[in-house]
Design an enzyme around this catalytic site. Structure first.
Site: not given
Ligand code: HPA
Length: 277
Positions: A38, A70, A92, A94-95, A122, A216-217, A240, A252
């Site tokens: 990301s 992406h 991913h 999750y997709e 990210a 998540m990756s 974040n 996001h």
């Molecule tokens: N959690 C999971 N995936 C992420 C986050 C998060 O806080 N920030 C960016 N991708």
């Protein structure tokens, strides 16, 4: 011609896609693979001359990437005397994709000649002092997805049955990164399935497990790369503070905005590291 399915035939699928990479780019062998997470896409623009750019779907085995931020192409980039194969996005779990589909890019890159795989993402930061915009080197991971691209009978052509994960995130490559940016922090990445951001309780759990980043990756790709005998360098951009640690709600778009602001710095960092690999 239909290409082999990476779910049932990951080796043949990777071979076929690697041949397609060579045919489409005119570059017989690539040296370094780069997977852009990301917001990292602008970083690729600083790497060098783009020799060719090909839609991933044209290479076989790749689904169309759907997540905003992406891309869905792969670039062959000439960076100094290195050929970088840059995947401008990833898919991913999750997709709904099978781990072998998530791992297909890395397996393709290894078949295309890459012995080094650079993974970017990210992530939410949970170590005290971490701040949005900060790049972090991944030194180790905790795979909380419950999935692996190595499930099922092992194909020895891909790698060994029981790969050693002790040095999954190459100490040699981390040392190189530190030559470029001595202050880069190292951290343990906890890979969640998503697509929800974590609950504050899950973030506390991750901290208890020794993690400093949540995302998540990456973990599936790292496993596939290590299995294939490639060295992995992985970097998170903290976009974040992990859930419950900041005052903000997670969005996001904010993640992408932070990533966009850090693109120059990330690009320079990757370019320097690639130059020394
Ligand atoms: N959690 C999971 N995936 C992420 C986050 C998060 O806080 N920030 C960016 N991708």
């Amino acid at each position: 011609m239909t290409s082999p399915d990476p779910v049932d035939h990951p080796f043949e699928a990777a071979e076929a896609s690697a041949a397609a990479v060579a045919a489409a780019t005119g570059v017989d062998r690539h040296d370094v693979a780069l997977v852009l997470g990301s917001g990292w896409k602008p970083a690729a623009d600083r790497l060098g001359e783009v020799v060719a750019e090909v839609p991933m779907v044209d290479l076989g085995g790749f689904p169309a990437a759907a997540v905003q931020g992406h891309g869905s192409t792969v670039r062959s980039i000439r960076s100094g005397d290195r050929h970088v194969l840059a995947f401008m996005g990833r898919v991913h779990l999750y997709e709904g994709h099978h781990p072998n589909v998530v791992a297909h890019a890395v397996r393709t890159a290894v078949r295309a000649g890459c012995s080094v795989v650079v993974l970017t993402n990210a992530a939410g930061g949970l170590r005290p002092g971490m701040a949005p915009g900060q790049p972090v080197l991944i030194a180790d991971h905790v795979n909380l997805t419950g999935r692996t691209p190595l499930l099922g009978p092992n194909d020895d052509r891909l790698g060994p049955r029981f790969p050693d994960m002790t040095d999954a995130y190459s100490a040699r490559l981390r040392a190189l990164a530190h030559e470029v940016e001595p202050d880069l922090e190292e951290a343990v990445y906890a890979g969640f399935l998503g697509p929800t951001y974590e609950t504050p309780a899950e973030v506390r759990m991750a901290a208890t497990l020794g993690a400093h980043l949540v995302g998540m990756s990456t973990v599936q790709e790292t496993i596939a790369a290590v299995h294939a005998g490639a060295e992995v360098l992985a970097m998170s951009l903290v976009t974040n503070l992990a859930a419950g640690l900041g005052h903000e709600h997670l969005d996001h778009h904010d993640v992408l905005e932070v990533a966009a602001r850090s693109a120059d710095r990330m690009g320079a960092l990757i370019a320097h590291i690639v130059g020394r690999i």
